[in-house]
Write an enzyme that holds these catalytic residues in place. Structure first.
Site, PDB file in Angstrom:
ATOM      1  N   HIS A  16       0.699   9.387  -8.770  1.00  9.86           N
ATOM      2  CA  HIS A  16       0.678   7.944  -8.567  1.00  9.86           C
ATOM      3  C   HIS A  16       0.076   7.561  -7.221  1.00  9.86           C
ATOM      4  CE1 HIS A  16       3.060   4.042  -7.760  1.00  9.86           C
ATOM      5  NE2 HIS A  16       2.186   3.749  -8.703  1.00  9.86           N
ATOM      6  N   HIS A  58      -3.697  -1.368  -3.304  1.00  8.97           N
ATOM      7  CA  HIS A  58      -2.739  -1.945  -4.255  1.00  8.97           C
ATOM      8  C   HIS A  58      -2.360  -3.388  -3.940  1.00  8.97           C
ATOM      9  CE1 HIS A  58       1.331  -2.903  -5.767  1.00  8.97           C
ATOM     10  NE2 HIS A  58       0.947  -2.216  -6.841  1.00  8.97           N
TER      11      HIS A  58
END
Length: 249
Positions: A16, A58
């Site tokens: 991730h 992100h």
């Protein structure tokens, strides 16, 4: 759909934002760490700066993961490239710089890694512009068996499918926190490859239904060993984890 299913060999675990338990997320260092630890695939986020530069990031801003603050939409590459995006994580990563999509794709190609690229559309950003800037570069850099593009944003996913109408040429993943009741219809209309769900909100019957369908099932963000073992038993194809090695040790 069978051809693309046979070509894309998803591993049981995907790192991730790179190996984000051990390196600053969404950086070249995190991807290098994932590769060094033996992980074949990574999940990364992509957005545009204010000047249109595609970068691996992100958040809508830089405060959490850098030595500065500000919104991406107000930054250009000249400014963003000078940010330290490693020291917040650990001083050993001081001087780590934000990665452009181009730099990251070159690294992934060099390492022979697979990529789940999330099209991150934060509030007020143009989903179609993101797709047009990102998708051609990603498809040119990585073979289609090592590229899976996902998003929570249907505008982005629909734009991607319009750009690449053939599901065999581009694997698309539908991201949800919770599986919607009409998931099969949505996946069919998109020509999707996979569904990506929050494991904490997934129920056994739902997992079994997706596992029995034509679509791959991925879960995020799994960092608990018992949860991972349970999801494997439920038929989940792959999990996205901050520390995949911990799940399989």
């Amino acid at each position: 759909m069978s051809d693309i299913f046979s070509r894309i060999a998803l591993p049981a675990t995907i790192a991730h934002r790179g190996l984000s338990a051990h390196a600053p997320e969404n950086t070249l260092a995190a991807v290098k760490a994932a590769h060094a630890a033996g992980h074949a695939w990574v999940e990364l986020d992509v957005q545009l700066l204010g000047d249109g530069t595609p970068i691996i990031w992100h958040d809508a801003g830089v405060r959490r993961c850098s030595n500065s603050r500000g919104k991406l939409k107000k930054l250009n590459w000249e400014v963003a490239s000078r940010l330290d995006v490693g020291r917040w994580f650990d001083t050993t990563f001081s001087g780590e710089r934000m990665a452009t999509l181009e730099e990251m794709l070159a690294l992934l190609d060099e390492l022979g890694m697979g990529l789940n690229l999330e099209l991150k559309v934060n509030r007020g950003r143009d989903a179609s512009a993101l797709v047009e800037s990102v998708l051609p570069a990603a498809m040119q850099s990585l073979p289609r068996e090592r590229l899976l593009v996902s998003s929570f944003d249907m505008t982005a996913l629909n734009a991607a499918r319009r750009l690449v109408p053939d599901p065999q040429a581009l694997a698309l993943g539908l991201l949800y926190e919770k599986l919607p009741r009409d998931w099969e219809d949505r996946a069919s209309r998109l020509g999707a490859f996979s569904l990506h769900l929050d494991w904490r909100r997934l129920k056994l019957a739902q997992a079994q239904a997706v596992a029995a369908s034509d679509y791959r099932l991925l879960c995020y963000t799994v960092n608990d060993t018992q949860a991972y073992q349970r999801l494997c038993q439920w038929g989940v194809d792959a999990v996205i984890s901050d520390d995949p090695g911990r799940l399989t040790r």
